[in-house]
Design a protein around this motif. Structure first.
Motif, PDB file in Angstrom:
ATOM      1  N   SER A 191       8.160   4.919 -12.949  1.00 27.63           N
ATOM      2  CA  SER A 191       7.913   5.877 -11.873  1.00 27.63           C
ATOM      3  C   SER A 191       8.225   5.209 -10.543  1.00 27.63           C
ATOM      4  O   SER A 191       7.996   4.010 -10.362  1.00 27.63           O
ATOM      5  CB  SER A 191       6.456   6.352 -11.892  1.00 27.63           C
ATOM      6  N   LEU A 192       8.740   6.006  -9.627  1.00 25.48           N
ATOM      7  CA  LEU A 192       9.046   5.520  -8.281  1.00 25.48           C
ATOM      8  C   LEU A 192       8.461   6.502  -7.272  1.00 25.48           C
ATOM      9  O   LEU A 192       8.729   7.708  -7.339  1.00 25.48           O
ATOM     10  CB  LEU A 192      10.558   5.420  -8.078  1.00 25.48           C
ATOM     11  N   VAL A 193       7.651   5.999  -6.357  1.00 27.26           N
ATOM     12  CA  VAL A 193       7.034   6.826  -5.330  1.00 27.26           C
ATOM     13  C   VAL A 193       7.281   6.152  -3.994  1.00 27.26           C
ATOM     14  O   VAL A 193       6.724   5.083  -3.707  1.00 27.26           O
ATOM     15  CB  VAL A 193       5.518   7.006  -5.570  1.00 27.26           C
ATOM     16  N   SER A 194       8.126   6.755  -3.171  1.00 31.01           N
ATOM     17  CA  SER A 194       8.437   6.187  -1.868  1.00 31.01           C
ATOM     18  C   SER A 194       8.638   7.309  -0.867  1.00 31.01           C
ATOM     19  O   SER A 194       8.611   8.493  -1.220  1.00 31.01           O
ATOM     20  CB  SER A 194       9.707   5.326  -1.940  1.00 31.01           C
ATOM     21  N   ARG A 195       8.836   6.948   0.380  1.00 28.84           N
ATOM     22  CA  ARG A 195       9.110   7.948   1.410  1.00 28.84           C
ATOM     23  C   ARG A 195      10.412   8.681   1.136  1.00 28.84           C
ATOM     24  O   ARG A 195      10.536   9.885   1.359  1.00 28.84           O
ATOM     25  CB  ARG A 195       9.192   7.258   2.774  1.00 28.84           C
ATOM     26  N   ASP A 196      11.400   7.981   0.604  1.00 31.11           N
ATOM     27  CA  ASP A 196      12.721   8.570   0.393  1.00 31.11           C
ATOM     28  C   ASP A 196      12.801   9.428  -0.854  1.00 31.11           C
ATOM     29  O   ASP A 196      13.585  10.380  -0.909  1.00 31.11           O
ATOM     30  CB  ASP A 196      13.782   7.465   0.262  1.00 31.11           C
ATOM     31  N   LEU A 197      12.032   9.064  -1.872  1.00 24.41           N
ATOM     32  CA  LEU A 197      12.259   9.641  -3.187  1.00 24.41           C
ATOM     33  C   LEU A 197      10.964   9.673  -3.994  1.00 24.41           C
ATOM     34  O   LEU A 197      10.134   8.770  -3.874  1.00 24.41           O
ATOM     35  CB  LEU A 197      13.288   8.780  -3.930  1.00 24.41           C
ATOM     36  N   LEU A 198      10.823  10.710  -4.807  1.00 24.45           N
ATOM     37  CA  LEU A 198       9.720  10.802  -5.755  1.00 24.45           C
ATOM     38  C   LEU A 198      10.313  10.991  -7.141  1.00 24.45           C
ATOM     39  O   LEU A 198      11.035  11.961  -7.392  1.00 24.45           O
ATOM     40  CB  LEU A 198       8.807  11.981  -5.423  1.00 24.45           C
ATOM     41  N   LEU A 199      10.015  10.063  -8.041  1.00 24.71           N
ATOM     42  CA  LEU A 199      10.410  10.188  -9.436  1.00 24.71           C
ATOM     43  C   LEU A 199       9.161   9.996 -10.282  1.00 24.71           C
ATOM     44  O   LEU A 199       8.701   8.871 -10.467  1.00 24.71           O
ATOM     45  CB  LEU A 199      11.464   9.142  -9.812  1.00 24.71           C
ATOM     46  N   PRO A 200       8.565  11.084 -10.798  1.00 23.67           N
ATOM     47  CA  PRO A 200       7.407  10.926 -11.678  1.00 23.67           C
ATOM     48  C   PRO A 200       7.793  10.190 -12.954  1.00 23.67           C
ATOM     49  O   PRO A 200       8.957   9.857 -13.179  1.00 23.67           O
ATOM     50  CB  PRO A 200       7.000  12.380 -11.963  1.00 23.67           C
ATOM     51  N   TRP A 201       6.822   9.956 -13.791  1.00 24.52           N
ATOM     52  CA  TRP A 201       7.030   9.147 -14.989  1.00 24.52           C
ATOM     53  C   TRP A 201       8.201   9.661 -15.825  1.00 24.52           C
ATOM     54  O   TRP A 201       8.293  10.843 -16.138  1.00 24.52           O
ATOM     55  CB  TRP A 201       5.772   9.138 -15.857  1.00 24.52           C
ATOM     56  N   THR A 202       9.093   8.744 -16.161  1.00 19.06           N
ATOM     57  CA  THR A 202      10.230   9.075 -17.009  1.00 19.06           C
ATOM     58  C   THR A 202      10.469   7.928 -17.982  1.00 19.06           C
ATOM     59  O   THR A 202      10.312   6.753 -17.630  1.00 19.06           O
ATOM     60  CB  THR A 202      11.491   9.348 -16.163  1.00 19.06           C
TER      61      THR A 202
END
Length: 365
Positions: A315-326
């Protein structure tokens, strides 16, 4: 920096405050991306009120395949104004099919700054200690820019020898291994020219390229005499091969691994401290923005215990991008955190076997 270029996701926020800030940013029409604001209407929950923890991100479906087709403009958060706008677009390697695309402004660069600090702890040569040589993909892959930024942070040059990982993977899949071998020879011929003429002290390459380099006596001699930092990434490596890299082939260089991909960012090898790691190489994601859970492949909602093997879930959580669990097609060991690195570590990464017993083709990247 413009007042529009603010980061609401500060690293020192408590975990629940961090996730709350991320939901407010990515799902408010005034700050969220067109993709997520529209996608929220199709969910059977409300991210603004129902998501409070990292585990709550499991409520989201895996949207990564949608990023093969979505116009990248739709991924840019509205809260980032045009003043000072500096987004770029990058592709994944396409190991499992058509590439996915992400956009990036500042968040990945912040991660590279942190990686630079970790590399300094490994004693990788710093400012005034020679050039860097990148043997790997450049655009549209983000790794080339990241390695160039690391060299730039040290006030030095980065020499690039580009290769197309998709071409090599396709060659291997189609049984054209001779063609893939000729491609590697082409890369190494260019590396020999740069190593012979330039003061290179840090080399980035994949394990297969390093193995091919080591089989060339003259090229190996050049690297052993000049290079004092070797960064490897892109494919798995066996513990035996890694031991050979560190102890036999490049004993005078700091040998450091990087794990990661376009979707999650970079997870560098954590420095060994007092022999506390049983594994030769333990990777650590960029806390708290990038996380990797190690889950049971038969029940991907359940994490395995420390020391056990499972499937990587990122998972990636940042100001630019949100990618929930994959889910990733990687089999990894889950390693306990340390006082200095509070995130779970990952070790002994291998391609995950799928239902028919096959594994993903890695090629040379």
């Amino acid at each position: 920096m413009s007042e529009h270029i603010i980061d609401p996701l500060a690293a020192d926020l408590a975990p629940e405050d961090f996730i709350h800030a991320a939901m407010q940013w990515h799902f408010s029409p005034t700050t969220g991306s067109p993709y997520w604001v529209k996608r929220a209407a199709e969910l059977d929950f409300n991210p603004l009120t129902d998501v409070h923890t990292w585990d709550d991100l499991d409520l989201f479906p895996d949207v990564s395949d949608e990023w093969k087709d979505v116009p990248v403009d739709a991924l840019v958060p509205a809260g980032i104004g045009r003043e000072g706008w500096d987004f770029q677009v990058f592709d994944s390697g396409g190991t499992t099919g058509r590439p996915k695309r992400i956009v990036e402004s500042r968040s990945r660069r912040n991660g590279v700054h942190w990686v630079s600090e970790v590399l300094a702890d490994h004693k990788v040569p710093g400012e005034g200690e020679g050039h860097w040589l990148h043997l790997g993909p450049t655009g549209p892959h983000i790794v080339g820019r990241s390695i160039g930024l690391l060299a730039q942070m040290r006030g030095t040059f980065c020499h690039y020898i580009d290769f197309d990982p998709r071409w090599v993977k396709n060659s291997v899949k189609q049984g054209r291994t001779d063609e893939a071998a000729r491609y590697v020879k082409h890369i190494l011929a260019q590396a020999r020219d740069i190593l012979s003429t330039q003061p290179v002290s840090v080399l980035f390459a994949t394990p297969p390229v390093l193995e091919a380099l080591a089989a060339d006596d003259k090229l190996l001699d050049l690297v052993q005499r000049k290079v004092r930092g070797i960064i490897w990434a892109g494919t798995s490596v066996s513990p035996e091969t890694l031991r050979a890299f560190e102890d036999e082939l490049f004993p005078d260089a700091a040998v450091v691994g990087l794990y990661g991909n376009t979707m999650m960012g970079i997870a560098p090898q954590r420095p060994r401290e007092g022999g506390q790691d049983d594994e030769r190489c333990v990777f650590i994601p960029f806390h708290p923005f990038s996380r990797v859970k190690v889950v049971d492949p038969e029940n991907t909602s359940t994490s395995v215990a420390h020391g056990e093997r499972g499937q990587a879930k990122i998972s990636l959580v940042s100001r630019d991008l949100l990618l929930p669990w994959t889910l990733e097609r990687d089999s990894v060991l889950r390693i306990a955190p340390t006082a200095k690195y509070p995130q779970d570590g990952l070790a002994d990464i291998r391609p995950l076997a799928v239902a028919d017993g096959q594994t993903a083709v890695e090629g040379v990247y």
